[in-house]
Design an enzyme around this catalytic site. Structure first.
Site, PDB file in Angstrom:
ATOM      1  CE1 TYR A  33      -7.846   2.532  -5.454  1.00  0.00           C
ATOM      2  CE2 TYR A  33     -10.244   2.628  -5.821  1.00  0.00           C
ATOM      3  CZ  TYR A  33      -9.075   2.944  -6.208  1.00  0.00           C
ATOM      4  OH  TYR A  33      -8.769   3.528  -7.520  1.00  0.00           O
ATOM      5  CG  HIS A  73      -6.410   7.371  -2.431  1.00  0.00           C
ATOM      6  ND1 HIS A  73      -7.347   6.533  -2.595  1.00  0.00           N
ATOM      7  CD2 HIS A  73      -6.294   8.017  -3.296  1.00  0.00           C
ATOM      8  CE1 HIS A  73      -7.986   6.746  -3.834  1.00  0.00           C
ATOM      9  NE2 HIS A  73      -7.223   7.879  -4.248  1.00  0.00           N
ATOM     10  CG  ASN A 107     -10.269  10.360  -3.580  1.00  0.00           C
ATOM     11  OD1 ASN A 107      -9.936  11.091  -2.693  1.00  0.00           O
ATOM     12  ND2 ASN A 107      -9.618   9.992  -4.792  1.00  0.00           N
TER      13      ASN A 107
END
Length: 527
Positions: A377, A459, A506
């Site tokens: 990510y 997200h 996150n």
């Protein structure tokens, strides 16, 4: 817990909100604060404002989730328990197989339209944001030093654990208990107050306003909720949007707040006849600054990896594991599917001089029973942005994906993959499945389309950006440093919409911390 703990002041009980009929509002009850959305932003700020003595109404468009709040969605093996699919960590991944009645139907991305929002359906990963998340992204007053008190408070209430099984063991370690989070902490304390009310199955259509002053919220029944207009306390009442990066932006559009092109779309929709007049529109860059973690999946295999079929556990869990979970909250079902871990981070010094944070997260699933999929990510430091818009059907869509629109962003993703390949090269018996050994990191990254279905992480942030540069006069910000919408006196946004940039991992914890901090700022504002 007893459902009497959540009262709908003057309008009945929580059970009434769950009845199979719509209820027309007939009471003149007003609220100091009306909060739209029960996710990581809405629940904590509702708790804080009710704790301060204000009357608070929390409105959720979806239905009840966790069994502790009267939810009923569950597989057959949970019959007779107060647990639902939202309480058992090992069932969290089921949303991808069976999202009906859980995910939003008016968004072209996966989002939880349920009590708890994303916190009811995500994997429950939980850790403190990196200080740079605040310092590199957020304006004065929202730096890491400003967020210390809120961070400490949040993690004293939701400390998290590295051992979700209550017996202290880590199961399936090659790769708790019950889902908690805001629903088991902030909502629990709020529900014990007579000045707090919760309505579910109720859609907020738009805020009702005269110029910049909001007087209430127009509601639509979502099968079993309320319809009509609910008002804020005259002169001093406030409305807070906490419906997520898509939901809050949609509400702003329908309320005549946003770019003119989007407000004209709403004007030509079913909303047209009742939409606020164009002379009262507030031109702000709502929907711009859209961001998401750039996801890049690699797949490896190793003979020591053992696949656990969490999807099969929905209908036919392993009897021993089911009993272990139901009797003692231990075992594989006490940890999030699909066996998430390990997790690690790296900071890449960007070609443009900006450090970029990479978060790697492994899970045991893939094309083989010995596979692990490891997702990279791209977070803090990324500069690519996209846009979301509204359609004439009043659905929201990603019109410009925010993925790798900047060469330095792409270079960081490639370098991170090279680093991973280097770190794993000497592990015996490890097989690279994707990318294949004859494919370079650059070739692999360039081969994956930069679209949500291939790069998305769900997200989403940024559509109502916070800042000091007022968007009405050419700036990029939708809300000010107190999260108040520019051009209004009593309308606020408190969720991931306000994030100027992406955080390292996150964002759930960061949203709860932001809600705690926003509550302090809002409570300090003079009426």
């Amino acid at each position: 817990m007893a459902m009497a703990g959540v009262m709908l002041t003057g309008l009945g009980s929580l059970a009434a909100a769950q009845s199979p009929t719509c209820t027309k509002l007939s009471s003149n009850q007003t609220y100091d604060y009306i909060i739209i959305g029960s996710g990581a932003g809405g629940v904590p700020i509702a708790d804080r404002l009710s704790e301060a003595g204000h009357t608070v109404l929390l409105i959720e468009k979806g239905h009840l989730s966790s069994g502790r709040w009267g939810g009923t969605m569950k597989p057959a093996w949970l019959t007779g328990t107060n647990l639902t699919r939202f309480d058992v960590p090992g069932l969290c991944n089921q949303i991808w197989a069976d999202p009906v009645g859980v995910s939003c139907t008016d968004i072209d991305q996966m989002a939880g339209c349920i009590l708890g929002g994303g916190t009811a359906v995500n994997a429950g990963l939980w850790w403190k944001p990196h200080p740079v998340d605040w310092d590199s992204n957020f304006p004065t007053g929202w730096q890491s030093k400003d967020m210390e008190a809120a961070t400490q408070k949040v993690f004293s209430r939701i400390p998290g654990t590295t051992h979700p099984s209550v017996d202290g063991k880590r199961y399936l370690a090659q790769g708790g208990a019950e889902r908690g989070g805001p629903l088991a902490t902030y909502l629990l304390s709020a529900s014990g107050r007579k000045n707090f009310s919760l309505w579910t199955n109720t859609i907020a259509k738009r805020v009702v306003r005269s110029g910049g002053h909001v007087t209430g919220v127009e509601l639509e029944c979502n099968g079993a909720g309320y319809t009509g207009t609910v008002s804020v306390t005259p002169e001093t009442g406030r409305v807070i949007l906490a419906a997520g990066a898509f939901g809050s932006a949609k509400l702003l559009f329908r309320s005549g707040i946003g770019p003119t092109d989007q407000l004209n779309v709403v004007k030509n929709s079913a909303d047209g006849e009742t939409m606020i007049g164009s002379d009262s529109w507030i031109n702000l860059p709502v929907g711009y600054n859209l961001n998401d973690h750039v996801g890049t999946d690699i797949e490896i295999a190793h003979p020591d990896v053992v696949f656990y079929d969490y999807y099969a556990a929905w209908n036919k869990p392993i009897v021993e594991d089911k009993d272990q979970y139901l009797n003692t909250r231990t075992g594989p079902l006490a940890q999030a599917a699909p066996n998430i871990g390990p997790i690690f981070w790296e900071i890449i010094n960007g070609k443009d001089g900006t450090p970029r944070h990479l978060h790697w997260q492994a899970r045991v699933e893939g094309s083989r029973n010995t596979s692990m999929t490891v997702t990279q990510y791209l977070g803090t430091g990324s500069v690519s942005r996209g846009r979301m818009v509204i359609t004439r059907q009043l659905n929201t869509v990603v019109s410009i994906p925010p993925y790798l629109r900047n060469e330095a962003d792409k270079a960081a993703v490639i370098q991170g993959l090279v680093s991973l390949q280097e770190s794993l090269k000497d592990i015996p018996h490890l097989t690279w499945i994707n990318p294949r050994p004859n494919v370079t990191a650059e070739q692999f990254v360039n081969s994956i389309p930069a679209i949500p279905s291939r790069r998305g992480s769900n997200h989403w942030i940024g559509t109502a950006k916070m800042g000091t540069d007022d968007g009405r006069t050419g700036g990029t910000a939708v809300v000010d440093l107190d999260t108040k919408v520019y051009g209004t006196g009593n309308l606020f946004v408190v969720d991931a919409s306000i994030f100027p940039g992406m955080v390292t991992a996150n964002p759930s914890a960061a949203i709860v911390i932001a809600a705690e901090h926003a509550a302090n700022r809002i409570l300090a504002l003079k009426y």
